[in-house]
Design a protein around this motif. Structure first.
Motif, short mmCIF file in Angstrom:
data_model
loop_
_atom_site.label_atom_id
_atom_site.label_comp_id
_atom_site.label_asym_id
_atom_site.label_seq_id
_atom_site.Cartn_x
_atom_site.Cartn_y
_atom_site.Cartn_z
N PHE A 1 8.72 2.94 1.56
CA PHE A 1 7.55 2.12 1.19
C PHE A 1 7.98 0.79 0.57
N SER A 2 9.04 0.83 -0.20
CA SER A 2 9.43 -0.43 -0.87
C SER A 2 10.15 -1.37 0.09
N GLY A 3 10.68 -0.82 1.20
CA GLY A 3 11.45 -1.66 2.12
C GLY A 3 10.66 -2.28 3.25
N ILE A 4 9.49 -1.72 3.57
CA ILE A 4 8.76 -2.22 4.75
C ILE A 4 8.09 -3.56 4.47
N ALA A 5 7.92 -4.32 5.54
CA ALA A 5 7.15 -5.58 5.46
C ALA A 5 5.68 -5.24 5.69
N ARG A 6 4.84 -5.55 4.72
CA ARG A 6 3.41 -5.21 4.86
C ARG A 6 2.70 -6.25 5.69
N ARG A 7 2.24 -5.81 6.84
CA ARG A 7 1.51 -6.72 7.72
C ARG A 7 0.04 -6.75 7.28
N PRO A 8 -0.51 -7.93 7.06
CA PRO A 8 -1.93 -7.99 6.69
C PRO A 8 -2.77 -7.32 7.78
N GLY A 9 -3.69 -6.49 7.39
CA GLY A 9 -4.54 -5.80 8.36
C GLY A 9 -4.06 -4.41 8.70
N THR A 10 -2.86 -4.06 8.26
CA THR A 10 -2.36 -2.70 8.49
C THR A 10 -2.47 -1.90 7.20
N THR A 11 -2.98 -0.68 7.32
CA THR A 11 -3.09 0.25 6.20
C THR A 11 -1.90 1.20 6.25
N TYR A 12 -1.10 1.21 5.19
CA TYR A 12 0.09 2.06 5.12
C TYR A 12 -0.24 3.30 4.30
N VAL A 13 -0.16 4.46 4.97
CA VAL A 13 -0.67 5.71 4.42
C VAL A 13 0.48 6.61 3.98
N ALA A 14 0.26 7.34 2.91
CA ALA A 14 1.22 8.36 2.46
C ALA A 14 0.53 9.71 2.43
#
Lengths: 306, 306
Positions: A63-76
């Motif tokens: 989670f800390s390494g990924i590039a957050r793309r605007p518009g994408t929801t990153y789920v855990a």
């Protein structure tokens, strides 16, 4: 043009069952590529016990390494309050709470009754409210490998309890690939009026080969959001060699051929899928990555004499 | 209870692409076991040039060696008048004539235009009338690997020509697995009024993973008869590693779970499918043979501590 939403789950539901640990840097690179391919939702990892699922012990680092793309929801994925705390610390956009409809399955997976799991979810909801989106999954909704088919009324009751907790979305999961299209159509028809197409996800496995038929039945019943794993990664602990999740690029190809928009770059997905054997050490069950898209034509062979 | 008819094609469409020759005695033993498993229709072999398809060079010996079960129709694929003569001599109950809708595909496969193939069929019909049942297949009906999607009007025109010849049945074949469920629903809706559900067969390949979704779409549009191959045998010459025909036992399992009757002994089919690697020397893509039926439950694992 009609649209479906595919949530990519390969790095969670796929990698969790792989015997080889996929290096953290490779996970991050893959998720970044998936973001670039257009996914609006990616289930990144699980905050479960690293002893139970060593393959996902690096969830926080990922989670800390990924590039957050605007518009994408990153789920855990999160099984309990401890996991929710870790997911929040990792800045997940959404947590996915999971309890099985089947008591035997939930006891086997979570060490507690579904009732106890859902009471834990209430505590989680109270502590995370306003900080993160919450999805709740009813696992074994289409059948339990120990108990068999679950009564639809019990699935409905669990969905209603999730909604009463104030969750933002609900997933019906065919955890070990037992669903059939008629059952899917019936259950979606009952759940959709409660949850709404914007908030309902169907999670199918292809364990018996009819995963995309189940998608078709769910779509025709009004569902629009589906989990799938790149390359058809995933598996079933009870069926060595059986396929796991429905395959993302096979689903995206079918959807596009049907005239549905996915928002995904299918050629990019196929390329990523073809690279998976390097990461997991084995070939996978996805078909489009092997055969190409239907519109990928071949040169005509030389003419035979009549 | 609604019913579907599955025509088994593994010993024809499956074996024809296998690099290893399956011994004649094994072919006969398998077909006899398939008869015992309840199939009302089995496509036994092809009377094509043994140079073109050496794997089926023993078609006559196979037909003469099998035990004919009353109620089962034993079919021979036939490309031309010579093949029809050999099929009659072998006492096939039905011959299956095949021409592609796509001119490029027919030229590549048969060395002539579709028009020339169909003219040959007229000669065959004249010589076999009253001696054998005749089915005619429109290959590449859902797409050609060289030309792409074929105009639906051309598929319809070919079906009408078949009917004008007086054939007893018509097959729409997705020869290289390019069909999608919406296309299937449209084409079945147009062809069914001409042919009737009792005489129309859908032949799908699972090359892009949506073979059973196509079956579902065809069934919902009124089709009731489907080709399938035990173990999902078969393949696609343009896609090494891609799956071939839809898998008989996966289709039968889906149908039974949907409450449709197949008349087949599914447990017997699964046992036969599990024996196929011995015959062809490799694992296959069928899922139910690996995972078991959805109703095959597993013992619950020991309880975890909470």
């Amino acid at each position: 043009m009609s649209r479906i939403v595919i949530q990519e789950v390969a790095t969670r539901d796929g990698f969790q069952i792989e015997p080889a640990f996929v290096p953290t840097a490779e996970k991050i690179r893959l998720i970044d590529a998936l973001s670039q391919a257009g996914f609006s939702r990616i289930e990144v990892s699980s905050f479960v016990s690293p002893k139970a699922v060593p393959a996902l012990a690096d969830a926080a680092e990922v989670f800390s390494g990924i590039a957050r793309r605007p518009g994408t929801t990153y789920v855990a994925l999160v099984p309990n309050p401890k996991g929710a705390e870790r997911a929040l610390a990792a800045r997940a956009d959404e947590i996915n709470l999971v309890a099985s409809v089947s008591e035997t399955h939930n006891r086997a997976n979570m060490g507690m009754t579904p009732e106890a799991s859902i009471q834990g979810f209430a505590a989680i909801m109270a502590s995370v409210r306003g900080q993160v989106s919450v999805n709740a999954t009813a696992a074994t909704a289409f059948g339990c490998p120990f108990e068999g088919v679950q009564p639809e009324d019990e699935v409905l009751a669990q969905v209603e309890r999730y909604l009463a907790l104030g969750v933002d979305g609900v997933t019906l999961a065919d955890t070990t690939g037992m669903a059939n299209p008629r059952q899917v159509a019936r259950l979606v028809a009952r759940v959709l009026p409660l949850v709404g197409a914007e908030r309902l996800t169907l999670h199918f496995h292809n364990t018996r080969g009819c995963g995309l038929a189940n998608v078709l039945a769910a779509y025709d019943a009004g569902a629009r959001r589906f989990d799938a794993a790149l390359g058809g990664l995933g598996g079933c602990p009870f069926a060595p060699g059986a396929t796991g999740n429905i395959c993302t690029e096979d689903l995206a190809s079918m959807a596009e051929e049907m005239g549905l928009s996915t928002g995904l770059d299918l050629d990019a997905l196929i390329a990523l899928s073809r690279d998976l054997p390097r990461l997991v050490g084995h070939d996978g069950p996805g078909q489009v990555a092997k055969a190409g898209r239907p519109r990928d034509l071949h040169p005509a062979p030389p003419l035979k004499a009549a």
